[in-house]
Every structure is written in structure tokens, then in C-alpha cells.
Motif scaffolding. Structure first.
Motif, PDB file in Angstrom:
ATOM      1  N   ASN A 126       0.858  -1.181   0.000  1.00 55.74           N
ATOM      2  CA  ASN A 126       0.000   0.000   0.000  1.00 55.74           C
ATOM      3  C   ASN A 126       0.895   1.232   0.000  1.00 55.74           C
ATOM      4  OD1 ASN A 126       0.594   0.891   2.778  1.00 55.74           O
ATOM      5  ND2 ASN A 126      -0.595  -0.903   3.405  1.00 55.74           N
ATOM      6  N   THR A 127       0.282   2.390  -0.173  1.00 54.17           N
ATOM      7  CA  THR A 127       1.071   3.613  -0.305  1.00 54.17           C
ATOM      8  C   THR A 127       1.225   4.370   1.013  1.00 54.17           C
ATOM      9  OG1 THR A 127      -0.938   4.833  -0.930  1.00 54.17           O
ATOM     10  CG2 THR A 127       0.393   3.893  -2.717  1.00 54.17           C
ATOM     11  N   ALA A 128       0.895   3.732   2.129  1.00 55.52           N
ATOM     12  CA  ALA A 128       0.930   4.423   3.426  1.00 55.52           C
ATOM     13  C   ALA A 128       2.357   4.659   3.908  1.00 55.52           C
ATOM     14  CB  ALA A 128       0.141   3.634   4.460  1.00 55.52           C
ATOM     15  N   GLY A 129       3.123   3.584   4.089  1.00 54.47           N
ATOM     16  CA  GLY A 129       4.497   3.732   4.566  1.00 54.47           C
ATOM     17  C   GLY A 129       4.563   4.168   6.022  1.00 54.47           C
ATOM     18  N   VAL A 130       5.620   4.898   6.371  1.00 56.79           N
ATOM     19  CA  VAL A 130       5.807   5.402   7.733  1.00 56.79           C
ATOM     20  C   VAL A 130       4.743   6.459   8.025  1.00 56.79           C
ATOM     21  CG1 VAL A 130       7.391   6.597   9.302  1.00 56.79           C
ATOM     22  CG2 VAL A 130       8.286   4.960   7.637  1.00 56.79           C
ATOM     23  N   VAL A 131       4.236   6.463   9.246  1.00 59.49           N
ATOM     24  CA  VAL A 131       3.223   7.447   9.649  1.00 59.49           C
ATOM     25  C   VAL A 131       3.780   8.853   9.446  1.00 59.49           C
ATOM     26  CG1 VAL A 131       1.833   8.316  11.562  1.00 59.49           C
ATOM     27  CG2 VAL A 131       2.237   5.857  11.309  1.00 59.49           C
ATOM     28  N   GLY A 132       2.975   9.721   8.830  1.00 64.18           N
ATOM     29  CA  GLY A 132       3.436  11.056   8.479  1.00 64.18           C
ATOM     30  C   GLY A 132       3.969  11.856   9.642  1.00 64.18           C
ATOM     31  N   ARG A 133       3.270  11.813  10.784  1.00 59.66           N
ATOM     32  CA  ARG A 133       3.715  12.594  11.944  1.00 59.66           C
ATOM     33  C   ARG A 133       5.062  12.105  12.458  1.00 59.66           C
ATOM     34  NH1 ARG A 133      -0.498  13.387  16.741  1.00 59.66           N
ATOM     35  NH2 ARG A 133      -1.532  14.459  14.988  1.00 59.66           N
ATOM     36  N   GLY A 134       5.230  10.798  12.507  1.00 58.11           N
ATOM     37  CA  GLY A 134       6.501  10.236  12.958  1.00 58.11           C
ATOM     38  C   GLY A 134       7.635  10.591  12.010  1.00 58.11           C
ATOM     39  N   LYS A 135       7.332  10.608  10.715  1.00 53.45           N
ATOM     40  CA  LYS A 135       8.339  10.961   9.712  1.00 53.45           C
ATOM     41  C   LYS A 135       8.816  12.400   9.914  1.00 53.45           C
ATOM     42  CE  LYS A 135       7.480   9.615   5.500  1.00 53.45           C
ATOM     43  NZ  LYS A 135       6.928   9.553   4.117  1.00 53.45           N
ATOM     44  N   LEU A 136       7.857  13.320  10.120  1.00 52.73           N
ATOM     45  CA  LEU A 136       8.214  14.721  10.306  1.00 52.73           C
ATOM     46  C   LEU A 136       9.004  14.954  11.587  1.00 52.73           C
ATOM     47  CD1 LEU A 136       5.029  16.661   9.113  1.00 52.73           C
ATOM     48  CD2 LEU A 136       7.296  16.700   8.085  1.00 52.73           C
ATOM     49  N   ILE A 137       8.608  14.268  12.656  1.00 56.93           N
ATOM     50  CA  ILE A 137       9.332  14.418  13.926  1.00 56.93           C
ATOM     51  C   ILE A 137      10.787  13.994  13.763  1.00 56.93           C
ATOM     52  CG2 ILE A 137       9.543  13.506  16.276  1.00 56.93           C
ATOM     53  CD1 ILE A 137       6.476  13.388  16.370  1.00 56.93           C
ATOM     54  N   PHE A 138      11.002  12.870  13.107  1.00 53.15           N
ATOM     55  CA  PHE A 138      12.372  12.385  12.877  1.00 53.15           C
ATOM     56  C   PHE A 138      13.149  13.372  12.014  1.00 53.15           C
ATOM     57  CE2 PHE A 138      15.497  10.102  10.301  1.00 53.15           C
ATOM     58  CZ  PHE A 138      16.236   9.453  11.288  1.00 53.15           C
ATOM     59  N   GLN A 139      12.537  13.841  10.934  1.00 55.70           N
ATOM     60  CA  GLN A 139      13.221  14.770  10.032  1.00 55.70           C
ATOM     61  C   GLN A 139      13.605  16.064  10.747  1.00 55.70           C
ATOM     62  OE1 GLN A 139      10.147  14.675   6.856  1.00 55.70           O
ATOM     63  NE2 GLN A 139      11.848  14.285   5.464  1.00 55.70           N
ATOM     64  N   PHE A 140      12.682  16.612  11.524  1.00 53.51           N
ATOM     65  CA  PHE A 140      12.983  17.866  12.218  1.00 53.51           C
ATOM     66  C   PHE A 140      14.046  17.673  13.303  1.00 53.51           C
ATOM     67  CE2 PHE A 140       9.191  19.910  10.385  1.00 53.51           C
ATOM     68  CZ  PHE A 140       9.719  21.167  10.149  1.00 53.51           C
ATOM     69  N   ALA A 141      14.047  16.521  13.961  1.00 52.82           N
ATOM     70  CA  ALA A 141      15.075  16.259  14.972  1.00 52.82           C
ATOM     71  C   ALA A 141      16.461  16.255  14.330  1.00 52.82           C
ATOM     72  CB  ALA A 141      14.797  14.926  15.662  1.00 52.82           C
ATOM     73  N   VAL A 142      16.585  15.559  13.202  1.00 54.91           N
ATOM     74  CA  VAL A 142      17.867  15.510  12.487  1.00 54.91           C
ATOM     75  C   VAL A 142      18.246  16.888  11.965  1.00 54.91           C
ATOM     76  CG1 VAL A 142      19.053  14.582  10.452  1.00 54.91           C
ATOM     77  CG2 VAL A 142      17.609  13.085  11.841  1.00 54.91           C
ATOM     78  N   ALA A 143      17.275  17.597  11.370  1.00 60.87           N
ATOM     79  CA  ALA A 143      17.547  18.902  10.773  1.00 60.87           C
ATOM     80  C   ALA A 143      17.904  19.949  11.823  1.00 60.87           C
ATOM     81  CB  ALA A 143      16.337  19.363   9.963  1.00 60.87           C
ATOM     82  N   LEU A 144      17.255  19.914  12.961  1.00 56.19           N
ATOM     83  CA  LEU A 144      17.576  20.858  14.036  1.00 56.19           C
ATOM     84  C   LEU A 144      19.003  20.659  14.524  1.00 56.19           C
ATOM     85  CD1 LEU A 144      14.236  20.756  16.068  1.00 56.19           C
ATOM     86  CD2 LEU A 144      15.201  22.785  14.946  1.00 56.19           C
ATOM     87  N   PHE A 145      19.404  19.405  14.668  1.00 53.84           N
ATOM     88  CA  PHE A 145      20.766  19.107  15.105  1.00 53.84           C
ATOM     89  C   PHE A 145      21.780  19.571  14.060  1.00 53.84           C
ATOM     90  CE2 PHE A 145      24.334  15.991  15.644  1.00 53.84           C
ATOM     91  CZ  PHE A 145      24.789  16.490  16.863  1.00 53.84           C
ATOM     92  N   ALA A 146      21.481  19.320  12.781  1.00 59.48           N
ATOM     93  CA  ALA A 146      22.374  19.740  11.701  1.00 59.48           C
ATOM     94  C   ALA A 146      22.493  21.261  11.663  1.00 59.48           C
ATOM     95  CB  ALA A 146      21.863  19.207  10.364  1.00 59.48           C
ATOM     96  N   ALA A 147      21.380  21.968  11.813  1.00 55.76           N
ATOM     97  CA  ALA A 147      21.396  23.433  11.795  1.00 55.76           C
ATOM     98  C   ALA A 147      22.193  23.977  12.969  1.00 55.76           C
ATOM     99  CB  ALA A 147      19.963  23.966  11.822  1.00 55.76           C
TER     100      ALA A 147
END
Length: 371
Positions: A126-147
Motif C-alpha cells: 500500500n502507499t501508506a508507509g511510515v506514519v506522516g507525523r513520525g516521519k516529520l518528527i524524525f526529520q525535524f530532529a535531524v535537521a535541528l541538530f544539523a542546523a
């Protein structure tokens, strides 16, 4: 790695002096990534085809011809891109440069997230994949650390080099040589938004064969030039742009993206033998976004990557309109699917979007001189 190995030997053999030159190592990164893709591509595609069976699930609400043509095509081609990109950068970049590790870290982390997303889609069909909210939380955590790391690195450099006051937490404005937007503590979330936004808009653009990878290469080529210029004190002073010590090494990462992108496009050209999937789109978007932040050209990314912005806005407008009025702005979002529903052929859409990407990149690059 090659820099650390051969530059110390330059006193004995003068030919090794070429490894001091950023242009030589950038060219080496392009060719290395391209060759790795050519070498591992066929085997990887065959292995993915056997393992994935039915391939990537296709949205059923799209054009019927699209569903028929794409059905059964394996995904996770981003693995090919990531291997080529990372190996090439590790070989040709200076490994004592913190910006290299920041961008590689974001690329690898977003690539892992994309791989998990692709894996769930393939296994569950199916086209669901990783839950959208969890995906964004992970991305922002990584991006905040990188910034945060980028701010620390540039702040440390500002103590030894004559740079504008508080430049590490300010955003240079395109077309103006001495105008900066001082964000202070808000710079880090702003930079994280740039990185995450770039990642997800590239992901939305990846819907047709070759549609995302070529604009990514165009953006990478643009930031290759920008990184090279911002990392050179003489050129930065001449163009009246911010000098970012060490940013020149980012050109090698951009070169590796171009090489890996060309290699992937060989197999992704219509009809695609493999899709990049979220493994590729999330990681490549994150790489471009983090390069833009590290090179202090964050706002220019909205111009150079304007095609990605357009794709993202089309989805936001579609969702907002449907929730507020119950009506759709486009026949289907992202916007490339709207043109498919209008009857445009896939190659027509792809090539016209490439042309738009080139025009926007040229406009973005013009900000280097028009100040």
C-alpha cells in the motif's frame, strides 16, 4: 580520504599536488559516483526485482495508462544513489571539514527514513508507509541538530575571520549585498524548516520517470557553484556574498549528487527500470537543503528549487481547498499529476518541468551578481 593520503606525499611527487585543488576533486567525485552507479546498478535492480515481487504500489486514482506502465517496477533505487554518493564523497572530500559530515549525516539519516518508508510500502503493498507525523518528527530532529552544528561551526569561524556580525544566525537576502535578516534563536528552526521542506518537496516531485532526479541535479550544479564561491574569500568579496570558511568542500558533495544522479537516470529513463523511492527523494532533498543552509544561501533555494516549491504548494492548496470548500483546485495533486489528467503525455510533462527547473536555476544564480 584521498586528500589525506596523497597531499602529504606532494613534496616527494609533485603530481599529487592536484589533490589540493577543489576543482580536481569535485570532478573526481562526479566521475566516481557515476561509475559506481554503472557498476552496481544492474545487479541491484535484478536483486530488487526478485525481492520486491510486485514492485512499488501505484496510486489507483491516477491515469490508467500510468498504473499499467508503472506496475511491477521495483523501487528503492535510492540505495544506488546513496552508495554512490557517500562512497564518492568519502573518497574525494576533506574529512576534517565539519560541513561534509553535517550534509552526509542528514543525507544518510533521511535515506534511512526513506528506506523504511519504501520497505513498508513494498511489504504491505500500500502507499501508506511510515506514519506522516513520525516521519516529520524524525526529520525535524535531524535537521535541528544539523542546523545547530552549522551555527556553531560558522560562529567559531567568525572569531578568527572578519565576518558580518551574528552572521551564523542571520539569513542573507538575495539581490542585496549588505542586507541580512537577523533571526537569532529562531534561525535554527528556520534552517531546519528549509532542510525538511526541501526533502519533502523533492519527495512530492518524484512521481514520473526522471521528473525529480534532473531538477535535483540542476539544483546540485547550482549549489556546486555557490559553495565554491562562498568558500573562496576572494570570489566572495568580489561578488559581495557571505564568505563561509570551509564551504567550498560542499562542491564535492554537489558533484557526487550530479554523478550519482546521472548514473541513476541511466536506469530511470523512460520506461524506468527502477524508481528512486523515498530512499532517494528524501535523502537528496535533505542533502540539497543542508547544503543551502551550510553555504548561507537558504532563501535562494526557494528560487533554484522553485519547481519543488511549486509541487509542494500544489499539494497544500489542494488539501486546504478540499477541507475548506469541498472542492479541488487541481484535478490531482501534486501538480504533475494534474497535467497527466489533462491528457499531457509523461515525456511532455517531464521535459517541460526540466526546462522550468533550468530557468529557475539561472534566475537563482543571477542573485550572485545582481546586488
Amino acid at each position: 580520504m584521498l586528500y589525506e593520503i596523497f597531499v602529504p606525499l606532494a613534496d616527494q611527487l609533485q603530481i599529487f599536488n592536484v589533490f589540493r585543488y577543489l576543482t580536481f576533486r569535485t570532478g573526481g567525485a562526479v566521475m566516481t559516483a557515476l561509475l559506481i552507479c554503472f557498476v552496481i546498478g544492474p545487479s541491484l535492480i535484478n536483486w530488487m526485482r526478485k525481492k520486491q515481487g510486485k514492485g512499488q504500489p501505484i496510486r489507483e486514482d491516477g491515469p490508467k495508462s500510468h498504473i499499467i506502465e508503472k506496475k511491477g517496477t521495483p523501487t528503492m533505487g535510492g540505495v544506488m544513489i546513496l552508495i554512490s554518493l557517500i562512497v564518492s564523497v568519502l573518497l574525494w572530500a576533506r574529512l576534517d571539514n565539519p560541513y561534509v559530515w553535517v550534509v552526509l549525516g542528514v543525507t544518510a539519516a533521511f535515506g534511512l527514513l526513506g528506506f523504511m518508508d519504501d520497505y513498508l510500502k513494498v511489504t504491505k503493498q500500500n502507499t501508506a508507509g511510515v506514519v506522516g507525523r513520525g516521519k516529520l518528527i524524525f526529520q525535524f530532529a535531524v535537521a535541528l541538530f544539523a542546523a545547530w552544528i552549522c551555527v556553531r561551526v560558522l560562529g567559531s569561524a567568525a572569531e578568527t575571520v572578519d565576518l558580518p556580525s551574528n552572521i551564523e544566525t542571520s539569513v542573507p537576502l538575495p539581490f542585496f549585498k549588505d542586507w541580512f535578516l537577523p533571526l537569532g534563536i529562531f534561525f535554527i528552526p528556520f534552517a531546519a524548516f528549509v532542510i525538511v521542506g526541501a526533502s519533502n518537496t523533492v519527495n512530492l516531485t518524484d512521481g514520473l520517470d526522471g521528473l525529480a532526479i534532473v531538477p535535483v541535479m540542476i539544483a546540485a550544479a547550482s549549489y556546486l557553484l555557490i559553495s565554491y564561491l562562498t568558500g573562496n574569500a576572494i570570489y566572495a568579496d568580489y561578488l559581495q556574498i557571505v564568505f563561509v570558511p570551509g564551504a567550498g568542500e560542499l562542491a564535492i558533495i554537489c558533484g557526487a549528487i550530479i554523478g550519482a544522479g546521472l548514473g541513476f537516470l541511466w536506469f530511470n529513463a523512460p520506461p524506468a527500470m527502477i524508481f528512486m523511492g523515498d530512499t532517494g527523494s528524501l535523502s537528496l532533498g535533505g542533502a540539497i537543503g543542508s547544503v543551502a543552509v551550510a553555504a548561507k544561501h537558504e532563501i535562494v533555494l526557494a528560487i533554484i528549487g522553485g519547481l519543488f516549491v511549486l509541487e509542494g504548494l500544489s499539494v497544500m492548496m489542494q488539501v486546504a481547498s478540499f477541507k475548506l470548500t469541498g472542492k479541488r483546485v487541481f484535478r490531482m495533486a501534486p501538480i504533475h499529476h494534474h497535467f497527466e489528467q489533462m491528457g499531457w503525455k509523461e515525456p511532455t510533462i517531464v521535459i517541460r518541468f526540466w526546462i522550468i527547473a533550468v530557468i529557475l536555476a539561472l534566475i537563482g544564480l543571477s542573485t550572485l551578481k545582481l546586488r
